[in-house]
Write a protein that holds these residues in place. Structure first.
Motif, PDB file in Angstrom:
ATOM      1  N   SER A 130      -5.993   5.792   5.277  1.00 56.10           N
ATOM      2  CA  SER A 130      -6.034   4.937   4.087  1.00 56.10           C
ATOM      3  C   SER A 130      -6.932   3.727   4.304  1.00 56.10           C
ATOM      4  N   LEU A 166       0.825  -1.207   0.000  1.00 57.41           N
ATOM      5  CA  LEU A 166       0.000   0.000   0.000  1.00 57.41           C
ATOM      6  C   LEU A 166       0.858   1.256   0.000  1.00 57.41           C
ATOM      7  N   SER A 167       0.619   2.104  -0.984  1.00 60.36           N
ATOM      8  CA  SER A 167       1.233   3.436  -1.048  1.00 60.36           C
ATOM      9  C   SER A 167       0.104   4.450  -1.140  1.00 60.36           C
ATOM     10  N   ALA A 168       0.159   5.481  -0.288  1.00 59.49           N
ATOM     11  CA  ALA A 168      -0.944   6.438  -0.250  1.00 59.49           C
ATOM     12  C   ALA A 168      -0.472   7.757   0.340  1.00 59.49           C
ATOM     13  N   GLY A 218     -10.350   4.972   3.919  1.00 63.70           N
ATOM     14  CA  GLY A 218     -10.631   5.340   2.538  1.00 63.70           C
ATOM     15  C   GLY A 218     -10.679   6.814   2.229  1.00 63.70           C
ATOM     16  N   LYS A 239      -3.223  -2.906  -2.185  1.00 65.58           N
ATOM     17  CA  LYS A 239      -4.526  -3.543  -1.993  1.00 65.58           C
ATOM     18  C   LYS A 239      -4.847  -3.639  -0.506  1.00 65.58           C
ATOM     19  N   THR A 264      -7.727   8.806   1.722  1.00 67.34           N
ATOM     20  CA  THR A 264      -6.466   9.283   1.160  1.00 67.34           C
ATOM     21  C   THR A 264      -6.429   9.012  -0.344  1.00 67.34           C
ATOM     22  N   THR A 265      -5.417   9.545  -0.996  1.00 66.62           N
ATOM     23  CA  THR A 265      -5.136   9.193  -2.386  1.00 66.62           C
ATOM     24  C   THR A 265      -4.307   7.915  -2.397  1.00 66.62           C
ATOM     25  N   ARG A 266      -4.775   6.902  -3.090  1.00 67.12           N
ATOM     26  CA  ARG A 266      -4.027   5.637  -3.157  1.00 67.12           C
ATOM     27  C   ARG A 266      -3.213   5.612  -4.448  1.00 67.12           C
ATOM     28  N   THR A 295     -10.435  -2.184  -1.506  1.00 64.34           N
ATOM     29  CA  THR A 295      -9.541  -1.113  -1.952  1.00 64.34           C
ATOM     30  C   THR A 295     -10.293   0.029  -2.622  1.00 64.34           C
ATOM     31  N   ARG A 349       2.993  11.505  -1.599  1.00 66.83           N
ATOM     32  CA  ARG A 349       3.012  10.151  -1.043  1.00 66.83           C
ATOM     33  C   ARG A 349       3.558  10.211   0.380  1.00 66.83           C
TER      34      ARG A 349
END
Length: 237
Positions: free
Chosen positions: A49, A10-12, A52, A60, A54-56, A69, A18
């Motif tokens: 994150s 997961l990167s967000a 739900g 997953k 944040t910007t993803r 996701t 980021r």
């Protein structure tokens, strides 16, 4: 024991920035996780994150085997993701009782059971949210999350800024929740408060997992715990 939460690569972050990078971890049903690290390393971003907001950028998130996701926050809540933010987000113009019953869903947790967990709230059930102390507002925020009957409860620094006597009451309640088998992820800057009743621990540093181990392992080796947390502080300078 079945896996409840699975996070993979997961990167967000927020907007184009980021904050967390390639996080992978899991949490078994009925277990709790201590999320540790200094300020600004990505703990709140990870919580955001999971709910739900944040910007993803990749990765997953699965809850009880279901890929959530792409789900918006309200649908994640319906799937069983509960959340207590730092800001508490109670209804200040409603009574304690109204705060709980306005959002209550069928399940094991009811307003009555919340009062058993937090007797202070029962004593103040007719008080408006704005009339409560900071600690009582935090108890109410946790109670509001519980009456939604979540499968996973996310708590972002629940003891921050509270008087020691209130901190002890809150920690006692969280211990009770852990004993009852409610899965939790608890963000905390003072690990010795929550390691005794959590199962696993993760230390974040600059958006990545710097260390992960069973909580009991860190309790048994305080020098290792201090070393990892000190290392994250030095790396952030």
């Amino acid at each position: 024991m079945a896996e409840l939460l699975g996070v993979e690569n997961l990167s967000a972050g927020y907007g184009e920035a980021r904050v967390i990078q390639n996080l992978t971890f899991s949490l078994q049903d009925g277990q709790s996780l201590a999320l540790l690290g200094r300020n600004g390393v990505g703990k709140t971003t990870l919580i955001d994150s999971l709910i739900g907001v944040t910007t993803r950028f990749g990765g997953k998130i699965a809850l009880a085997g279901e890929d959530i996701t792409a789900l918006p926050p309200h649908l994640r809540a319906r799937r069983g993701v509960g959340w207590t933010p730092q800001e508490r987000n109670i209804f200040r113009s409603l009574t304690v009782e109204e705060n709980l019953t306005a959002v209550e869903l069928p399940g094991e947790w009811s307003a009555k059971r919340v009062y058993g967990l937090f007797p202070r709230l029962q004593e103040r059930r007719s008080n408006m949210g704005r009339q409560l102390s900071g600690g009582e507002q935090q108890m109410l925020a946790i109670g509001r999350a519980l009456v939604l009957n979540p499968r996973l409860l996310l708590l972002d620094e629940p003891t921050e800024g509270l008087a020691p006597i209130i901190v002890d009451e809150l920690l006692g309640a969280l211990r009770e929740l852990a004993r009852a088998g409610l899965s939790m992820i608890i963000v905390e800057q003072k690990p010795k408060k929550i390691l005794p009743f959590t199962d696993e621990a993760i230390v974040l540093d600059r958006g990545s997992i710097a260390y992960a181990a069973p909580s009991a392992e860190l309790i048994a080796d305080p020098a290792a715990l201090d070393a990892h947390l000190t290392a994250t502080k030095k790396a952030g300078r």
